[in-house]
Motif scaffolding. Structure first.
Motif, PDB file in Angstrom:
ATOM      1  N   HIS A 286      -2.811   5.446  -3.046  1.00 13.36           N
ATOM      2  CA  HIS A 286      -3.998   4.634  -2.789  1.00 13.36           C
ATOM      3  C   HIS A 286      -4.968   5.351  -1.849  1.00 13.36           C
ATOM      4  CE1 HIS A 286      -6.556   1.290  -1.760  1.00 13.36           C
ATOM      5  NE2 HIS A 286      -6.015   0.606  -2.761  1.00 13.36           N
ATOM      6  N   PRO A 287      -6.254   5.384  -2.196  1.00 11.25           N
ATOM      7  CA  PRO A 287      -7.204   6.131  -1.352  1.00 11.25           C
ATOM      8  C   PRO A 287      -7.381   5.543   0.058  1.00 11.25           C
ATOM      9  CG  PRO A 287      -8.348   4.946  -3.119  1.00 11.25           C
ATOM     10  CD  PRO A 287      -6.884   4.835  -3.405  1.00 11.25           C
ATOM     11  N   GLY A 288      -7.017   4.293   0.253  1.00 11.09           N
ATOM     12  CA  GLY A 288      -7.189   3.674   1.579  1.00 11.09           C
ATOM     13  C   GLY A 288      -6.053   3.994   2.551  1.00 11.09           C
ATOM     14  N   ILE A 289      -5.060   4.719   2.068  1.00  8.26           N
ATOM     15  CA  ILE A 289      -3.870   4.992   2.893  1.00  8.26           C
ATOM     16  C   ILE A 289      -3.823   6.475   3.262  1.00  8.26           C
ATOM     17  CG2 ILE A 289      -1.317   4.973   2.873  1.00  8.26           C
ATOM     18  CD1 ILE A 289      -2.540   2.173   2.855  1.00  8.26           C
ATOM     19  N   ALA A 290      -3.650   6.745   4.573  1.00  7.40           N
ATOM     20  CA  ALA A 290      -3.625   8.138   5.033  1.00  7.40           C
ATOM     21  C   ALA A 290      -2.237   8.757   4.887  1.00  7.40           C
ATOM     22  CB  ALA A 290      -4.067   8.197   6.489  1.00  7.40           C
ATOM     23  N   ARG A 291      -1.178   7.948   5.037  1.00  7.74           N
ATOM     24  CA  ARG A 291       0.175   8.529   5.040  1.00  7.74           C
ATOM     25  C   ARG A 291       1.197   7.432   4.753  1.00  7.74           C
ATOM     26  NH1 ARG A 291       3.753  10.599   9.943  1.00  7.74           N
ATOM     27  NH2 ARG A 291       2.737   8.919  11.074  1.00  7.74           N
ATOM     28  N   VAL A 292       2.213   7.764   4.000  1.00  8.38           N
ATOM     29  CA  VAL A 292       3.317   6.822   3.754  1.00  8.38           C
ATOM     30  C   VAL A 292       4.602   7.499   4.205  1.00  8.38           C
ATOM     31  CG1 VAL A 292       4.668   5.621   1.978  1.00  8.38           C
ATOM     32  CG2 VAL A 292       2.196   5.750   1.770  1.00  8.38           C
ATOM     33  N   THR A 315      14.968  -0.411   2.564  1.00  8.05           N
ATOM     34  CA  THR A 315      14.110  -1.570   2.317  1.00  8.05           C
ATOM     35  C   THR A 315      12.865  -1.575   3.205  1.00  8.05           C
ATOM     36  OG1 THR A 315      15.169  -2.954   3.980  1.00  8.05           O
ATOM     37  CG2 THR A 315      16.220  -2.898   1.824  1.00  8.05           C
ATOM     38  N   LEU A 316      12.723  -0.528   4.037  1.00  4.75           N
ATOM     39  CA  LEU A 316      11.587  -0.489   4.975  1.00  4.75           C
ATOM     40  C   LEU A 316      10.722   0.734   4.741  1.00  4.75           C
ATOM     41  CD1 LEU A 316      14.057  -1.659   7.390  1.00  4.75           C
ATOM     42  CD2 LEU A 316      11.729  -2.427   7.873  1.00  4.75           C
ATOM     43  N   LEU A 317       9.437   0.560   4.931  1.00  5.65           N
ATOM     44  CA  LEU A 317       8.548   1.714   4.885  1.00  5.65           C
ATOM     45  C   LEU A 317       7.451   1.550   5.921  1.00  5.65           C
ATOM     46  CD1 LEU A 317       5.787   0.980   2.748  1.00  5.65           C
ATOM     47  CD2 LEU A 317       7.835   0.565   1.435  1.00  5.65           C
ATOM     48  N   ALA A 318       6.863   2.686   6.292  1.00  8.24           N
ATOM     49  CA  ALA A 318       5.746   2.651   7.240  1.00  8.24           C
ATOM     50  C   ALA A 318       4.569   3.336   6.567  1.00  8.24           C
ATOM     51  CB  ALA A 318       6.127   3.377   8.512  1.00  8.24           C
ATOM     52  N   PHE A 319       3.368   2.856   6.839  1.00  8.64           N
ATOM     53  CA  PHE A 319       2.190   3.526   6.276  1.00  8.64           C
ATOM     54  C   PHE A 319       1.013   3.409   7.230  1.00  8.64           C
ATOM     55  CE2 PHE A 319      -0.015  -0.324   4.708  1.00  8.64           C
ATOM     56  CZ  PHE A 319       1.036  -1.239   4.606  1.00  8.64           C
ATOM     57  N   GLU A 320       0.135   4.400   7.112  1.00  8.51           N
ATOM     58  CA  GLU A 320      -1.021   4.446   7.996  1.00  8.51           C
ATOM     59  C   GLU A 320      -2.271   4.136   7.201  1.00  8.51           C
ATOM     60  OE1 GLU A 320       0.020   7.548  10.874  1.00  8.51           O
ATOM     61  OE2 GLU A 320      -2.163   7.875  10.780  1.00  8.51           O
ATOM     62  N   VAL A 321      -2.959   3.088   7.623  1.00  2.00           N
ATOM     63  CA  VAL A 321      -4.184   2.672   6.943  1.00  2.00           C
ATOM     64  C   VAL A 321      -5.335   3.495   7.515  1.00  2.00           C
ATOM     65  CG1 VAL A 321      -5.741   0.704   6.582  1.00  2.00           C
ATOM     66  CG2 VAL A 321      -3.268   0.335   6.718  1.00  2.00           C
ATOM     67  N   LYS A 322      -6.231   3.968   6.638  1.00  2.00           N
ATOM     68  CA  LYS A 322      -7.422   4.671   7.133  1.00  2.00           C
ATOM     69  C   LYS A 322      -8.265   3.645   7.880  1.00  2.00           C
ATOM     70  CE  LYS A 322      -7.585   8.195   3.561  1.00  2.00           C
ATOM     71  NZ  LYS A 322      -8.158   8.551   2.256  1.00  2.00           N
ATOM     72  N   GLY A 323      -8.824   4.038   9.028  1.00  2.00           N
ATOM     73  CA  GLY A 323      -9.644   3.073   9.777  1.00  2.00           C
ATOM     74  C   GLY A 323      -8.928   2.537  11.001  1.00  2.00           C
ATOM     75  N   GLY A 324      -7.821   3.155  11.391  1.00  2.21           N
ATOM     76  CA  GLY A 324      -7.139   2.847  12.654  1.00  2.21           C
ATOM     77  C   GLY A 324      -6.707   1.395  12.779  1.00  2.21           C
TER      78      GLY A 324
END
Ligand SMILES: Cc1ncc(COP(=O)(O)O)c(C=O)c1O
Length: 407
Positions: A286-292, A315-324
């Motif tokens: 997804h273009p809105g996500i910087a890192r998964v 069952t867990l994941l972390a992701f970084e949304v662009k835009g802090g």
């Protein structure tokens, strides 16, 4: 004729069968579902019997602070699953962590732990143990040379979580166990994130495994609980008396809820794990996500260790949304199925912003060192339909894009 079911050795069976039948102790009524023994104490036929039981000469229950039939069924079922000789249940995961650490140490001892720990575990290692004269060293859990350098002649035990909360870093359990054992110390692993279905630390060389049973083991958001699993010798030497005399016991009611939950643990975790893998791939594209960050993806930086010690990504994941932070808040606030909560391992999908919730207590430089940025969200994937969860995340990310476009 005695039923063959009565003498069945559940140790030779596979986890799903162990979790439905293992540890059951039926009353004279031969109930199908395990009974809930809500009792504090037990009656003796005679004073002689009471004396023998207190002396340990005859088996039997004495007082529910340290043993209860329902709690004991839960402990036996957990021990079977984990492949441990013994288990003790506690009132919460933190009671299990505290007992596993405090039960082993004395003033003058030293403890080593990975820096990336759940906040309350960090409190036990960094603040509580030193109050009683036990020093501690925190290391980068990923760096085996740092573990080697931290060992001292008085190092008694080491503590890790893997994968870690919330950045899903992986510690080489077998590698750390070898270093710790060479130094004459023990290794305690908090296996909450992987769950007993996906990782078996005792087989990798750990001496003791602890769980917050509040998470996947209950898995339906109802009861708090914890478990400590180890060899009979470890439990007898370090844990049994500590729990018996200090009293952080699991309530029989909570044990009964968890005993029933264990029956469905394999199917729940398998489904949550499958969904998490699909959601991780969706977010990564997804273009809105910087890192998964997801242990099941080939781009996880510690892929080789994961393949050695976990049977799946979890069952867990972390992701970084662009835009802090603003971006992360906007996405989480726009979700309509996934709930905002710091809990995890639940049938309901839950999302949290670690920087402002679970890891708020850390100093900014500690958060930065752990890779917890302002745009990071941690998602615990539940049992909802995978496509509904992907749609929910998709519409929340689209809402963020439209908001940015309008600004
Ligand atoms: C990794 C980890 N360890 C221990 C705990 C403590 O468990 P409990 O809340 O059951 O005390 C938690 C969660 O709260 C956790 O995430």
């Amino acid at each position: 004729m005695t039923s063959p079911r009565k003498n069945r050795d559940f140790q030779t069976l596979r986890p799903a069968t162990q979790l439905v039948h293992g540890g059951s102790a039926r009353s004279q009524f031969e109930e199908t579902s395990e009974a809930l023994f809500l009792t504090q104490g037990y009656l003796y036929d005679t004073m002689e019997q009471a004396e023998a039981r207190f002396k340990g000469d005859t088996p039997g229950f004495i007082y529910s602070r340290f043993a209860n039939p329902t709690v004991s069924m839960f402990e036996k079922r957990m021990a079977l699953l984990e492949g441990a000789e013994a288990a003790r249940a506690t009132a919460s995961g933190m009671a299990a962590v505290t007992a596993a650490m405090m039960g082993q140490v004395r003033a003058g001892d030293h403890v080593v732990a990975a820096k990336a720990l759940f906040g309350s575990c960090l409190y036990v290692v960094e603040e509580l143990l030193p109050r009683f004269g036990v020093t501690s060293t925190l290391v980068d859990g990923k760096d085996l040379s740092a573990w080697r350098a931290a060992m001292r002649p008085n190092t008694k035990t080491a503590f890790i979580e893997s994968p870690t909360n919330p950045t899903l870093e992986v510690v080489d359990i077998a590698g750390v166990a070898e270093i710790v054992h060479e130094a004459g110390a023990t290794l305690v692993v908090d296996n909450v994130f992987a769950s007993p279905m996906l990782q078996r630390p005792l087989k990798l060389g750990a001496d003791c495994v602890v769980y917050s049973a509040t998470k996947h083991i209950d898995g339906q958001g109802r009861t708090l609980g914890g478990v400590i699993l180890a060899s009979e010798a470890f439990i007898n030497e370090h844990i049994h008396n500590f729990l018996r005399q200090t009293g952080p016991s699991l309530s029989p009611f909570n044990a009964w809820v968890m005993l029933k939950s264990l029956e469905t643990l394999p199917v729940r975790v398998a489904q949550q794990d499958r969904s998490a893998a699909k959601i991780a791939d969706f977010l990564a594209g997804h273009p809105g996500i910087a890192r998964v960050i997801y242990p099941g993806r080939p781009d996880h930086p510690q892929r080789a260790i994961i393949e050695r010690q976990m049977s799946s990504g979890g069952t867990l994941l972390a992701f970084e949304v662009k835009g802090g932070k603003a971006g992360a808040f906007a996405v989480a606030n726009a979700l309509s199925i996934i709930g905002i909560s710091n809990n995890l391992g639940d049938a309901k999908s839950l999302i949290t912003h670690p920087e402002t919730t679970t890891h708020q207590r850390l100093k900014p430089e500690q958060r930065a060192a752990l890779g917890i940025g302002p745009g990071m969200l941690r998602l615990s994937v539940g049992l909802e339909d995978t496509e509904d969860l992907i749609d929910d995340l998709g519409q929340a990310l689209t809402a963020l894009e439209s908001r940015k476009a309008a600004e």
